[in-house]
Design an enzyme around this catalytic site. Sequence first.
Site, short mmCIF file in Angstrom:
data_model
loop_
_atom_site.label_atom_id
_atom_site.label_comp_id
_atom_site.label_asym_id
_atom_site.label_seq_id
_atom_site.Cartn_x
_atom_site.Cartn_y
_atom_site.Cartn_z
N GLN B 186 0.83 -1.21 0.00
CA GLN B 186 0.00 0.00 0.00
C GLN B 186 0.86 1.26 0.00
O GLN B 186 0.51 2.27 -0.63
CB GLN B 186 -1.00 0.00 1.17
CG GLN B 186 -0.41 -0.07 2.59
CD GLN B 186 -0.13 -1.49 3.07
OE1 GLN B 186 0.00 -2.42 2.27
NE2 GLN B 186 -0.01 -1.66 4.37
N SER B 232 22.60 -11.56 0.01
CA SER B 232 23.92 -10.92 0.00
C SER B 232 25.02 -11.96 -0.22
O SER B 232 24.85 -13.14 0.07
CB SER B 232 24.12 -10.20 1.32
OG SER B 232 25.10 -9.21 1.20
N GLN B 254 29.24 -11.77 6.54
CA GLN B 254 28.26 -11.87 5.46
C GLN B 254 27.24 -12.96 5.75
O GLN B 254 26.04 -12.78 5.55
CB GLN B 254 28.99 -12.16 4.15
CG GLN B 254 28.19 -11.87 2.93
CD GLN B 254 27.74 -10.42 2.90
OE1 GLN B 254 28.37 -9.54 3.49
NE2 GLN B 254 26.63 -10.18 2.27
N HIS B 257 23.94 -12.45 7.79
CA HIS B 257 22.82 -11.66 7.27
C HIS B 257 21.56 -12.48 7.10
O HIS B 257 20.46 -12.01 7.37
CB HIS B 257 23.17 -11.08 5.90
CG HIS B 257 23.74 -9.70 5.96
ND1 HIS B 257 23.03 -8.63 6.43
CD2 HIS B 257 24.94 -9.20 5.60
CE1 HIS B 257 23.78 -7.54 6.37
NE2 HIS B 257 24.95 -7.86 5.87
N GLU B 322 28.80 -9.78 -5.24
CA GLU B 322 28.43 -8.45 -4.72
C GLU B 322 29.64 -7.80 -4.03
O GLU B 322 30.02 -6.68 -4.35
CB GLU B 322 27.27 -8.63 -3.73
CG GLU B 322 26.72 -7.34 -3.16
CD GLU B 322 25.74 -7.61 -2.02
OE1 GLU B 322 25.71 -8.74 -1.50
OE2 GLU B 322 25.01 -6.67 -1.65
N HIS B 323 30.22 -8.52 -3.07
CA HIS B 323 31.42 -8.03 -2.36
C HIS B 323 32.60 -8.93 -2.69
O HIS B 323 32.49 -10.16 -2.62
CB HIS B 323 31.22 -8.07 -0.85
CG HIS B 323 30.02 -7.31 -0.37
ND1 HIS B 323 28.81 -7.92 -0.12
CD2 HIS B 323 29.85 -6.00 -0.09
CE1 HIS B 323 27.94 -7.01 0.29
NE2 HIS B 323 28.54 -5.83 0.32
N ASP B 356 30.27 -1.45 4.37
CA ASP B 356 28.84 -1.52 4.71
C ASP B 356 28.37 -0.27 5.43
O ASP B 356 27.23 0.15 5.29
CB ASP B 356 28.57 -2.72 5.64
CG ASP B 356 28.70 -4.05 4.92
OD1 ASP B 356 28.66 -4.06 3.68
OD2 ASP B 356 28.86 -5.08 5.62
N HIS B 415 9.47 12.23 -42.94
CA HIS B 415 10.71 12.73 -42.33
C HIS B 415 11.51 13.54 -43.34
O HIS B 415 12.02 14.63 -43.03
CB HIS B 415 11.56 11.56 -41.83
CG HIS B 415 11.05 10.91 -40.57
ND1 HIS B 415 9.82 10.32 -40.48
CD2 HIS B 415 11.62 10.78 -39.34
CE1 HIS B 415 9.65 9.83 -39.25
NE2 HIS B 415 10.73 10.10 -38.54
#
Lengths: 436, 436
Positions: B186, B232, B254, B257, B322-323, B356, B415
Site C-alpha cells: 500500500q 547478499s 556476510q 545476514h 556483490e562483495h 557496509d 521525415h
Amino acid sequence: MKIVKAQDFDLRREVEYGTAEQNEAVRAIVRDVKKEGDAALLRYTEKFDGVRLEASGLRVTQEELQAAYDQVGAAFVEAIRAAAVNIRAFHNRQKRNSWMDLQPDGSLLGQILRPLKRVGVYVPGGKAAYPSSVLMNVIPAQVAGVPEIVMVTPPATGGTEGIDPYILVAAAEAGVHEIYRVGGAQAIAALAYGTASIAPVDKICGPGNIFVALAKREVYGAVDIDSIAGPSEIAVLADDSADPAYVAADLLSQAEHDEMASAILVTPSEAFAQACRAEVERQLAELPRRDIAAASVRDYGAVILVDSIEEGIGVINRLAPEHFELIVEDPMAYLGLVENAGAIFLGPYSSEPVGDYFAGPNHIIPTNGTARFSSPVDVDDFIKKSSLIYYSKEALLQNGATIMELARREGLEGHARAIEIRLRKEGKAGVNDDNQ
Amino acid sequence: MKIVKAQDFDLRREVEYGTAEQNEAVRAIVRDVKKEGDAALLRYTEKFDGVRLEASGLRVTQEELQAAYDQVGAAFVEAIRAAAVNIRAFHNRQKRNSWMDLQPDGSLLGQILRPLKRVGVYVPGGKAAYPSSVLMNVIPAQVAGVPEIVMVTPPATGGTEGIDPYILVAAAEAGVHEIYRVGGAQAIAALAYGTASIAPVDKICGPGNIFVALAKREVYGAVDIDSIAGPSEIAVLADDSADPAYVAADLLSQAEHDEMASAILVTPSEAFAQACRAEVERQLAELPRRDIAAASVRDYGAVILVDSIEEGIGVINRLAPEHFELIVEDPMAYLGLVENAGAIFLGPYSSEPVGDYFAGPNHIIPTNGTARFSSPVDVDDFIKKSSLIYYSKEALLQNGATIMELARREGLEGHARAIEIRLRKEGKAGVNDDNQ
C-alpha cells in the site's frame, strides 16, 4: 486534429504486455532454446521464418557483407558514414574515467568504470528494419569499449541471403563484430543463455515485436535489457514567430511512424493553431503514409492552447514527451524551465529528423512520460561500475570503533567482530570507544 | 564448509517472484490505493500493521523527530554523522555537469543533466530496519539534488510512535524531507500514484519484503524503481599472506545476514583453506546469530581451491560477487584483471563492514551475478538526461540532403519532407543531392 484548452492532457497510455497465450508461447521458446540450444533455434527459425538453416549457416559471412556493400550504392554508404561520424563524436563526449580519491591516512576510494564485455543488438526484419536504429544501438556500445557486439536479425526479409543489405552495411559501419540470421523470441533466448553457435551476452538491446519484447522481459536478470519503448511522440511548443508549414511537417514526420504515434502542438496563439491545423491537412493529403499519419493525428494528435510560453512549458513538463521542439523567439531563454523531455530541439532548423538520423544525439529516447525519470540511450548504458575500497591500517584503527557502534546498533555482531578482531591484533584492544 | 577444486561453481540462484496468490493480493492493494487513495491506505494499514490512523496522522512530525534524537543517544548520532560525512563526500565526486558541444556552423549539441524531482525511499520495519540503509539510499538522491525525498516505513515497530528512533535519526541526518508511517504494497502504491496525503514520486527505491518487491514491479513504468536485490554475497580471494582469523570473520559477517547469504573463499593454498575453515568453525560457535550464519555457511558457503591468484581472479569474474575482498600480497597488481565485482575491497584492513557502514561507497550493490552488467547505487541513479539539439540554418542547408537520403531509405517520406520544406523555403530547392 482537435484544438483544446490547456488542461490535464495526459499523453500516457497503458503499456501492452501481451496476452497470456503470447506470454506462454514465449516462455516455451525461451525454455527450449535454453535447454536444447542450436537445435531449438533452428527449429523455431524454420517454423516462424520459413527458413531451413544449418547451425554453420547462422552467422553472416564476410562475403555476404561485401555483397551488401555492392548492393546499396555509394550515396547510402556516404550518408551512413556521415551520420556515424556525428553519432560517434557526440557519444565520445560522454565517456568517463575510473577515478580514485586518495586520502591522507593512506586509504584509497574510487569507482572503476568498465565496458560490458558482450552486448547483443536485436534488429527487426521487414519494414521495421531501420539502418539508423542499428547505428543508434551499436555506436554507444562501441564507444563505451564493448569488445564483442553481436547483432541478430531474422532471415528471409529480402536482400542478401535473407538480410536487408542496408542493415548489414549499417552494422559494419557501426562496428558490429558478429551477425547472426535469427530473430524472434528464439534469438533473445540464444543471446541470453548461449548456444553452441552463439555465445551468451551481458545485455540485450534493440526494438522488436511483442514476442521479442516479452522474451526480453523473460530473460531479464540473466542478462540486462534496455527499456521497452512505447509508441513515438512529439510535442511542439510554437508561437507566431514559427512557420506553420515547418511545424506541420514535423508533426507529420512523427505521425507517419505508427497509428499510435502522438503529435501534439502547444501554442499560445489561436491563429497559429488554426494555420498549423490547415497545413497538417494539406500536407497529409500528399503523404505516402497518409493512412497511418491520419489515424495518428485523429486519435492521438491535439493542439493545446495556452496563455503563455511559460504555461506551455508547464504542459510540456507534464507530458514529458519523447521529442520536444521549442520553436519560439529566443528559445534558449526558456531552456532552464524545461524539466521533462527526452530530447529538446530548439529553433526552426532543428527539425526532429535532424536528430533521428544525423546530428549525433541518440534517437532511442524515453517514451510514455518516462522522461521524468529516464534518459536517452548513451554510453553509460554500456558501462558498469565497481566500487573500490583500499583501507589503510591507520584508517581502520582510527574509525573502527565507529563502525562497530553502527554494526552493533543493527544487531549485526559478526560485522562488529570482523573489525574488532583486527583492532585487537593490531594492539587497539580495549580502546574501542575512542571515537565516542 | 566444503572445500572444492576450481570448477564451474555458480553463485547464481533462481530469483523469487512470489506466488500467484501474493501477486494477486498485491495487484488488488495497488488497484485499491490507486482508486481510493488515503481511504485504502488507512484500511490496509489497519489490516496489516494493526494500527488505526487518521490521514492527518500519517506524516511523522518534527516533535517525533526531536523525541527520536533524545532516545538514541549521542554515540549513535555521532557515528551516523561521521558515516554520512564520508558517504556524502564519496557521492559528491560522482556529480556531473550538463554539457554543450559548440560547432563552427553555429549548431549546439549537448546533454542536460537534472535530478529527479521527487523520490520515495522504502524502509522496512522490524529487525530489517537498518539506519545504514537509510543513509545509502537517501544520500545519493540528496547529492544528486533531488528536491523532494520522501520516506515511508511501516508503523508499530516499537520506538517513537511506532517508528524506530534510529531510523528517524538516520533519515533526518541523511536529508529526508517527508516521512510517512505506512508500509507494504500500500505504501508503494501511494508513492507511485499519490493520495491526498502523499504526493506521487518519480522513483521508488529501498529494500522490502516480497509484497513490497512485487508492488514495485507492479508500479514500474508509472515510476522508476531500483533493482530488486537477492541474498547478499561475499567472495574472498586470499593467499598465505592473509590472516585466517580476519578472513573467517569477514566470511561470517556476510553469512550472519541471512540463511541464503553466500560466503566463498577462493585460495591457492590448501593449508590456508584448512586454517580458515577451522577459524570459521571456532568463531561461528561464539556468534549471536550463529544459527543463521551456520545455515548460510553450510548451504551456500564454499572454499574453492585454485592453482594461482590469476586463476582465482578468473573464478571471481565468473562469480561476479556483490562483495569481493582481495587479501593477497600486492593486491593492486591484480586489480586490472578484476572484471566483474560489485565492490572490491583490497588488503587486510578493508574488511567488508568498512564499506557496509562507513568508508563512503554505497552498500547497495548488484547481487546474483548481475555485477556483470550493473553497478552499485550512485548519484547517476537519481539523474535523468535530456538531449539538446540546436541546429543552425547553415548546418541544415549543409546536411539536409544527407538526412533526406537516410529518411527515404527507410521509407519515411514525411521525415524527408520535414527537411525538404525548409530547404525549399531557404532557397536550396533542387540542390538536394549536393552531398552525394
